[in-house]
Design a protein around this motif. Structure first.
Motif, PDB file in Angstrom:
ATOM      1  N   ASN A   1      67.498  52.978  28.569  1.00 38.93           N
ATOM      2  CA  ASN A   1      66.909  51.825  27.880  1.00 38.93           C
ATOM      3  C   ASN A   1      65.394  51.993  27.874  1.00 38.93           C
ATOM      4  N   ALA A   2      64.897  52.662  26.843  1.00 41.71           N
ATOM      5  CA  ALA A   2      63.507  53.107  26.835  1.00 41.71           C
ATOM      6  C   ALA A   2      62.552  52.111  26.205  1.00 41.71           C
ATOM      7  N   ASP A   3      63.079  51.135  25.461  1.00 38.96           N
ATOM      8  CA  ASP A   3      62.196  50.293  24.656  1.00 38.96           C
ATOM      9  C   ASP A   3      62.228  48.832  25.074  1.00 38.96           C
ATOM     10  N   THR A   4      63.406  48.243  25.184  1.00 40.01           N
ATOM     11  CA  THR A   4      63.492  46.803  25.457  1.00 40.01           C
ATOM     12  C   THR A   4      64.474  46.488  26.586  1.00 40.01           C
ATOM     13  N   PRO A   5      64.334  47.123  27.751  1.00 43.84           N
ATOM     14  CA  PRO A   5      65.259  46.802  28.848  1.00 43.84           C
ATOM     15  C   PRO A   5      65.015  45.392  29.377  1.00 43.84           C
ATOM     16  N   THR A   6      66.094  44.714  29.714  1.00 45.20           N
ATOM     17  CA  THR A   6      65.985  43.395  30.354  1.00 45.20           C
ATOM     18  C   THR A   6      66.594  43.477  31.753  1.00 45.20           C
ATOM     19  N   SER A   7      66.809  42.344  32.373  1.00 41.85           N
ATOM     20  CA  SER A   7      67.201  42.190  33.780  1.00 41.85           C
ATOM     21  C   SER A   7      66.060  42.581  34.712  1.00 41.85           C
ATOM     22  N   LEU A   8      64.831  42.460  34.205  1.00 46.36           N
ATOM     23  CA  LEU A   8      63.666  42.858  34.998  1.00 46.36           C
ATOM     24  C   LEU A   8      63.333  41.841  36.086  1.00 46.36           C
ATOM     25  N   TYR A   9      63.335  40.545  35.741  1.00 50.68           N
ATOM     26  CA  TYR A   9      62.937  39.540  36.731  1.00 50.68           C
ATOM     27  C   TYR A   9      63.861  39.553  37.934  1.00 50.68           C
ATOM     28  N   GLU A  10      65.161  39.599  37.687  1.00 54.07           N
ATOM     29  CA  GLU A  10      66.099  39.557  38.805  1.00 54.07           C
ATOM     30  C   GLU A  10      66.001  40.813  39.657  1.00 54.07           C
ATOM     31  N   ALA A  11      65.687  41.956  39.028  1.00 54.94           N
ATOM     32  CA  ALA A  11      65.518  43.195  39.791  1.00 54.94           C
ATOM     33  C   ALA A  11      64.229  43.183  40.597  1.00 54.94           C
ATOM     34  N   ALA A  12      63.146  42.697  39.985  1.00 56.73           N
ATOM     35  CA  ALA A  12      61.836  42.770  40.622  1.00 56.73           C
ATOM     36  C   ALA A  12      61.604  41.668  41.648  1.00 56.73           C
ATOM     37  N   VAL A  13      62.091  40.466  41.374  1.00 55.95           N
ATOM     38  CA  VAL A  13      61.692  39.299  42.161  1.00 55.95           C
ATOM     39  C   VAL A  13      62.859  38.635  42.887  1.00 55.95           C
ATOM     40  N   PHE A  14      63.871  38.199  42.136  1.00 54.68           N
ATOM     41  CA  PHE A  14      64.873  37.338  42.763  1.00 54.68           C
ATOM     42  C   PHE A  14      65.696  38.074  43.817  1.00 54.68           C
ATOM     43  N   GLN A  15      65.996  39.348  43.578  1.00 55.58           N
ATOM     44  CA  GLN A  15      66.757  40.059  44.622  1.00 55.58           C
ATOM     45  C   GLN A  15      65.865  40.379  45.831  1.00 55.58           C
ATOM     46  N   TRP A  16      64.540  40.463  45.628  1.00 59.28           N
ATOM     47  CA  TRP A  16      63.647  40.665  46.766  1.00 59.28           C
ATOM     48  C   TRP A  16      63.614  39.417  47.641  1.00 59.28           C
ATOM     49  N   PHE A  17      63.559  38.237  46.999  1.00 55.28           N
ATOM     50  CA  PHE A  17      63.616  36.996  47.768  1.00 55.28           C
ATOM     51  C   PHE A  17      64.938  36.906  48.530  1.00 55.28           C
ATOM     52  N   TRP A  18      66.037  37.325  47.878  1.00 58.71           N
ATOM     53  CA  TRP A  18      67.336  37.346  48.550  1.00 58.71           C
ATOM     54  C   TRP A  18      67.266  38.205  49.807  1.00 58.71           C
TER      55      TRP A  18
END
Length: 386
Positions: A118-135
């Motif tokens: 997914n080189a151009d418009t990948p999503t699921s970024l917030y949950e990967a970057a932030v919410f799972q870190w808080f978890w």
């Protein structure tokens, strides 16, 4: 690598609301699911996932350098010839890229295999970057995970550092089709990162971008769009009414035009041709290529621009095992060897390995009981233990 059952935080839904994770339960169905997590060793992350990602970044770069003047390939991607020189100049200038995500299948033992990039418009970024870190932090504090548990996740800091690389003299615009909740929320998160990097942000719907008489893109206040992050695919944008004005405009585009070369499943057979039998690749061919006969009657047929698993057909021994419907059925397809069927407790994980610029930066995992990861597949956190 293990799939480990774990108690969910009793207040996780309230936390999702508080942190703006508005699509954690779309239509009342779980998307975020913390009743289990995937456990990795540091060796698995560093040697398999990170090194595999670095290998594929290098291969994609090598291929892009070859493809930029390959007219046959550009036609195959349905890129009109008016964009070819613009695309080539973007590559030659080394226009900056922000991010991307390689999707792997991985069993913890064998090398991870690339399903798509997914080189151009990948999503699921917030949950990967932030919410799972808080978890992760919350589970450590509660004693549910060891104190030294970690995560393959430097996404937030690397995003901010990368955003600092773009000019700050003007406004920084970000756009998406804002009626799509997940797209809008991903852009809002990226806007927070860009603001922290020192930019002055303007969020704008893709439909509200205008074109001035002198051929420059403007917002609703008629302000020049000097830098634009777009969560909107290149393969759509170049066919829009105003698309032909893009090469002559002064706008800096994120992702850059050269990403058109890679933001398609059409790269999968090209990478295999470039590096046959590479440990991180699955054998793959363009449909109609006589060489595809080597796959026999077992393969995954994938439209080159399909999203969320739509119109992906899984065949084993000539029998169709899965064929989700969607709007991409009339596109050219690639035929890819079936990936090893990796199953943990009845679930099939797909590991999304993120890059910021060209650097491995984190991981998000989607899982499904079915053979195709789609829009309703759950996001599951991960932890490094041991």
């Amino acid at each position: 690598m293990k799939r480990v059952a774990i108690a969910e935080r009793p207040n996780w839904k309230a936390l999702a609301d508080e942190y703006g994770f508005a699509y954690a339960m779309p239509d009342g169905q779980r998307y975020w699911d913390e009743r289990a997590y995937y456990q990795f060793t540091l060796h698995q992350i560093e040697k398999d996932i990170e090194e595999g990602t670095e290998e594929l970044v290098a291969l994609c770069g090598e291929f892009a350098g070859r493809a930029v003047r390959d007219e046959e390939y550009l036609r195959r991607l349905n890129i009109p010839s008016i964009y070819w020189d613009w695309l080539a100049k973007s590559w030659q200038r080394h226009d900056k890229s922000l991010y991307g995500r390689f999707d792997f299948t991985y069993d913890g033992t064998s090398p991870p295999k690339l399903l798509e990039f997914n080189a151009d418009t990948p999503t699921s970024l917030y949950e990967a970057a932030v919410f799972q870190w808080f978890w992760l932090e919350d589970r450590i504090k509660a004693g549910a995970l060891p104190k030294d548990a970690d995560q393959f996740n430097s996404l937030h800091d690397k995003l901010i550092a990368r955003f600092k690389e773009w000019p700050k003299s003007g406004l920084f615009h970000m756009t998406a089709f804002s009626e799509e909740l997940e797209d809008r929320k991903n852009v809002e998160y990226m806007a927070e990162c860009a603001t922290e990097a020192g930019h002055r942000l303007v969020l704008i719907d893709i439909a509200d971008i205008g074109l001035s008489r002198n051929g420059q893109f403007v917002d609703l206040q008629n302000r020049s769009i000097d830098t634009l992050f777009k969560l909107y695919p290149w393969e759509w944008l170049i066919h829009e009414e105003f698309g032909s004005a893009m090469p002559a405009s002064n706008t800096i585009w994120i992702e850059p035009p050269w990403k058109m070369l890679l933001s398609t499943k059409a790269i999968l057979p090209e990478l295999w041709k470039l590096a046959p039998n590479h440990p991180n690749l699955l054998e793959c061919y363009h449909e109609g290529d006589p060489a595809a006969s080597s796959l026999g009657s077992s393969y995954a047929a994938k439209p080159i621009f399909s999203r969320e698993g739509s119109n992906v057909e899984i065949r084993r021994d000539g029998v169709v095992l899965a064929a989700p419907e969607g709007p991409y059925g009339d596109q050219p397809r690639v035929l890819q060897a079936l990936a090893p069927d990796v199953v943990f407790n009845g679930m099939r994980p797909v590991l999304g390995s993120w890059i910021i610029d060209q650097d491995p930066a984190g991981m998000g995992i989607r899982e499904d009981a079915g053979l195709v990861t789609g829009n309703t597949s759950c996001f599951i956190p991960h932890a490094i233990v041991g």
